[in-house]
Design an enzyme around this catalytic site. Structure first.
Site, short mmCIF file in Angstrom:
data_model
loop_
_atom_site.label_atom_id
_atom_site.label_comp_id
_atom_site.label_asym_id
_atom_site.label_seq_id
_atom_site.Cartn_x
_atom_site.Cartn_y
_atom_site.Cartn_z
N LYS A 1 0.87 -1.18 0.00
CA LYS A 1 0.00 0.00 0.00
C LYS A 1 0.90 1.23 0.00
O LYS A 1 1.88 1.29 0.75
CB LYS A 1 -0.84 -0.07 1.28
CG LYS A 1 -1.84 1.00 1.46
CD LYS A 1 -2.76 0.64 2.62
CE LYS A 1 -3.38 1.88 3.21
NZ LYS A 1 -4.33 1.58 4.26
N HIS B 1 -0.20 4.47 0.42
CA HIS B 1 -0.73 5.63 1.13
C HIS B 1 -0.99 5.22 2.58
O HIS B 1 -0.78 4.05 2.94
CB HIS B 1 -2.02 6.12 0.46
CG HIS B 1 -3.11 5.10 0.46
ND1 HIS B 1 -3.17 4.07 -0.44
CD2 HIS B 1 -4.17 4.93 1.28
CE1 HIS B 1 -4.23 3.32 -0.20
NE2 HIS B 1 -4.86 3.82 0.85
#
Ligand SMILES: O=P(O)(O)OC[C@H]1O[C@H](OP(=O)(O)OP(=O)(O)O)[C@H](O)[C@@H]1O
Ligand SMILES: O=C(O)c1cc(=O)[nH]c(=O)[nH]1
Length: 213
Positions: free
Chosen positions: A103, A105
């Site tokens: 991921k 963010h």
């Protein structure tokens, strides 16, 4: 076979997690049995699964600092095991899991939960070829942690790349203990004892002859 191993096979068959029929494995092999950990699909069933792992870890696992459950099916196993270690064994251990896709963010990265540090114990459902387990090792190493060992529910006892079983190859290559709550031999022994599953027993023996280590 120990009583807890018989109880585990009964628990898995009772919840249709350990099933007999014809199943295609990740390795491409066609297996007459399958362990679908996703079938522990209520709170009580998952708690029961966690109790088996927590007991196995308490009795047989090496010392460790963090419990890691590989995505996907290792995730509820690690969570349920951490809960049972705290509730029934007075051990409040840090636990985490990985994402299959990083991921970029928010908190970012591939590890969710406790940071991987010190000695990491992997918990997963099944080892067939050992591929899934080997894929997690870089996550541990990239974090600067060390693999302490591996605990699974079922060692399918299938041949690896040579004559050794896949689990023995993992032990040899990674240099860590690998513990299983039950092996395929225990499943066969259970079928023999129960006398209720003759057709499955024949297929299981034939599969062991063909692919067993
Ligand atoms: O020893 P192997 O030959 O690698 O096979 C066993 C692994 O395969 C499955 O996981 P899968 O990779 O399908 O991931 P999942 O947990 O997302 O179902 C299963 O849950 C085991 O972890
Ligand atoms: O080898 C596999 O893909 C496999 C076997 C098994 O019994 N259970 C499972 O989830 N995967």
């Amino acid at each position: 076979m120990h009583d807890y191993q018989r109880a585990f096979v009964e628990f898995a068959i009772g919840h249709d997690v350990l099933r007999f029929g014809s199943f295609t494995l990740k390795s491409g092999r066609t297996s007459p049995y399958f362990f679908n950990a996703g079938g522990f699909d209520t709170g009580a069933r998952l708690a029961g699964l966690g109790r088996f792992y927590a007991a196995a870890i308490t009795e047989r696992a090496p010392a460790f600092d963090v419990l890691l459950g590989p995505a996907y099916k290792g995730i509820p196993i690690a969570a349920a095991t951490a809960v049972q270690l705290a509730e029934a064994h007075d051990r409040d251990v840090p636990w985490s899991f990985n994402r299959k896709e990083a991921k970029d963010h928010g908190e970012g990265g591939v590890v969710v939960g406790a940071p991987l540090r010190g000695r990491v114990l992997l918990v997963d459902d099944v080892i067939t070829s050992g591929k899934a387990i080997r894929e997690v090792v870089p996550i541990v190493e990239d974090a600067g942690a060390e693999l302490a060992g591996i605990v699974v529910a079922v060692d399918r006892q299938e041949r690896g790349t040579g004559e050794l079983s896949a689990v023995d190859e993992v032990r040899r290559d990674l240099g860590v203990p690998v513990e299983a709550i039950v092996t395929f031999d225990h499943v066969i022994e259970y079928l023999e004892e129960s006398g209720r599953h003759d057709e499955h027993l024949q297929a299981a023996r034939a599969y062991r002859d063909q692919y067993g280590a």
